[in-house]
Design a protein around this motif. Structure first.
Motif, short mmCIF file in Angstrom:
data_model
loop_
_atom_site.label_atom_id
_atom_site.label_comp_id
_atom_site.label_asym_id
_atom_site.label_seq_id
_atom_site.Cartn_x
_atom_site.Cartn_y
_atom_site.Cartn_z
N LEU A 70 75.47 63.05 54.67
CA LEU A 70 74.23 62.41 55.11
C LEU A 70 74.02 61.10 54.36
N ALA A 71 74.33 61.08 53.08
CA ALA A 71 74.18 59.84 52.30
C ALA A 71 75.07 58.74 52.85
N PHE A 72 76.32 59.06 53.16
CA PHE A 72 77.22 58.05 53.72
C PHE A 72 76.79 57.65 55.12
N ALA A 73 76.35 58.63 55.93
CA ALA A 73 75.92 58.31 57.28
C ALA A 73 74.71 57.37 57.25
N SER A 74 73.78 57.62 56.34
CA SER A 74 72.60 56.77 56.25
C SER A 74 72.95 55.36 55.77
N ALA A 75 73.94 55.28 54.86
CA ALA A 75 74.29 53.98 54.29
C ALA A 75 75.16 53.14 55.22
N LEU A 76 75.99 53.79 56.02
CA LEU A 76 77.01 53.05 56.79
C LEU A 76 76.65 52.82 58.25
#
Length: 534
Positions: A70-76
């Motif tokens: 989720l952190a990567f999805a939100s950032a990218l």
């Protein structure tokens, strides 16, 4: 300086292995699409506490991996599609696993051969046959793998720094639990008991402090999710505890895992077995007793817990890799030469098959092979991609150069095997990925079903849909699925039924009218029938 060069070379090889296809391939059946749908729900709802699949709680795995994805999805986003951005977490966890494997093997080796043990462990992990595809999926077990290597690494420091190592070991065990459940923490606990109780006197002296710190930090980390879950959703917390019950019979699970480990844990397991035999008089050494006990405990744990799926064998990789790393550089000359030649010939042969398949798909020659590809993916039309072709050619030439330039005779078989795995995945991702996506993705089925539904329809009931299918329909087409309720047969005005092509199952009693009968191209096992009520 040489150590930095080796680490840089391995990091470059890992990136070459991970990058092709990681963010571009469609969500694939089972683990990949399930995790991606969970992340998509977290991203849309903002609820990170309870993993949900197609709006229903999904508690087969705790949510640590999903939080990282989720952190990567939100950032990218919007640079990448959500499924591609979420899968970057897999690459991050795999790179962490490589780093922890290197460090754990190096520290465990002590003064014996630390310069070779670290690279050997990383190469064994990079070349693990079972991770060839799984390393490129949204897979919670990858987080547990990194945590397992970290735990073994901190266990190797228990004699010198019992307090700090114990606290860090507990965090690693807690992270493994929050990633994939109890199998890896059980294996780590058994490895710690064996290493501290049966190992050298200096390890036993610090065992109480190490154990106390480990239990405290592991418990605190696990409680950070379990306590909020129990307070907010007590019924779901009880459901989660019930889900930890064993699945399947121990004997049947053990037989499956023992057979599947033969290919999944290749080439770590034969080298680990030889290491145990060759160094059987040194079994009380920390580098041997901890991983050996951990490997045995991991096999018993996954057989006890089930279910019988190959992905469960990820729990076995870390101890096997660390055990094999202690003997990989001292293989008998004949065995090392045989593994070396097997790596070159096997990887070269399968790489040639990938190239031949690509030529057949794009040119129609040889016609028999082209017909086989067309039969498995009816309607697929391969197109020549200049960039992909040049990248695949460069990767093949790079592999040939790597074979000639390896200067470390002791680790040459591992280098060549890891390079071969990198080549095979890279060629597959560059040349065959459109064909694989065409038949493995549920996107077309989901969108076709969506097109048959009235725009204002609030929900679709389902019968027989597996977790992968529910996740795919929700992720690709935003179809709001509800489990079919016989007490309220028309609670949803649409019904999708999964079954085999023949015989066609009858819909439940009611005024249902079939409007679609769909399946993935070449899939002879699954059909999706859509019914509408007046």
């Amino acid at each position: 300086m040489r150590l930095r060069t080796e680490a840089a070379a391995l990091a470059a090889a890992a990136l070459v292995f991970l990058v092709p296809g990681l963010v571009t391939h469609e969500p694939w059946k089972t683990h990949d699409v399930v995790a991606i749908e969970i992340v998509a729900h977290m991203h849309a709802s903002g609820d990170w506490l309870v993993p949900r699949l197609a709006a229903e709680p999904w508690l087969e795995r705790p949510p640590l991996y999903h939080w990282s994805a989720l952190a990567f999805a939100s950032a990218l986003q919007p640079l990448l599609p959500l499924h591609g951005a979420a899968r970057v977490a897999s690459a991050a966890w795999f790179l962490l696993a490589l780093a922890f494997a290197w460090a754990a093997a190096r520290h465990a080796a002590g003064a014996r051969d630390p310069r070779r043990a670290g690279p050997a462990a990383a190469l064994l992990l990079l070349g693990s046959l079972g991770l060839l595809v799984h390393a490129h999926e949204a897979l919670p077990e990858l987080a547990a793998l990194a945590a397992s290597f970290a735990g073994h690494g901190f266990l190797a420091r228990a004699a010198r720094h019992p307090y700090a190592a114990g606290a860090a070991f507990g965090l690693a065990a807690g992270a493994a639990f929050l990633a994939s459940g109890p199998a890896v923490p059980v294996a780590l606990a058994v490895a710690a008991v064996a290493s501290l109780a049966l190992g050298r006197a200096e390890a036993r002296a610090g065992a109480p402090a190490f154990t106390a710190c480990a239990l405290f930090s592991a418990g605190a980390l696990v409680a950070a999710w379990v306590v909020p879950l129990a307070l907010r959703e007590p019924e779901l917390a009880r459901t989660w505890v019930a889900s930890l019950a064993p699945q399947g019979e121990f004997a049947a699970n053990l037989a499956y895992f023992a057979a599947a480990a033969g290919w999944f844990a290749w080439p770590a397991w034969p080298i680990a077995a030889w290491t145990l035999w060759a160094q059987r008089r040194e079994l009380r050494e920390p580098a041997l007793i901890g991983p050996a006990a951990g490997a045995a405990a991991a096999l018993v744990a996954i057989a006890s817990l089930g279910p019988a799926r190959d992905v469960q064998l990820v729990a076995l990789l870390a101890p096997l890799v660390l055990l094999a790393a202690q003997g990989a550089s001292r293989l008998p000359r004949g065995a090392a030469r045989a593994l070396d030649w097997f790596a070159v010939l096997a990887c070269g042969f399968f790489a040639a098959l990938v190239w031949l398949g690509y030529v057949a798909m794009t040119t129609g020659w040889p016609p028999r092979i082209a017909r086989n590809f067309a039969k498995t993916a009816p309607g697929f039309a391969a197109e020549f991609d200049t960039v992909a072709f040049l990248a695949a050619a460069a990767l093949t030439l790079g592999w040939c150069a790597a074979l000639a330039l390896v200067r470390a005779p002791a680790l040459r078989p591992l280098v060549r095997w890891a390079a071969g795995m990198t080549l095979l995945w890279g060629l597959f991702a560059l040349l065959w990925l459109p064909w694989a996506d065409y038949q493995k993705s549920y996107r077309a089925v989901a969108l076709q079903l969506r097109a048959q539904l009235p725009a204002s329809l609030p929900c679709v009931a389902w019968i027989g849909l597996g977790a992968s299918q529910r996740a795919a329909l929700r992720y690709h087409a935003a179809i709001e699925l509800r489990r079919y309720d016989p007490a309220r047969p028309l609670g949803c005005a649409a019904l999708v039924v999964q079954g085999r092509p023949a015989p066609e199952p009858a819909p439940p009693p009611g005024p249902w009218r079939k409007v679609a009968d769909l399946g993935r191209p070449g899939d002879k096992a699954e059909r999706y029938r859509l019914y509408l009520a007046p």
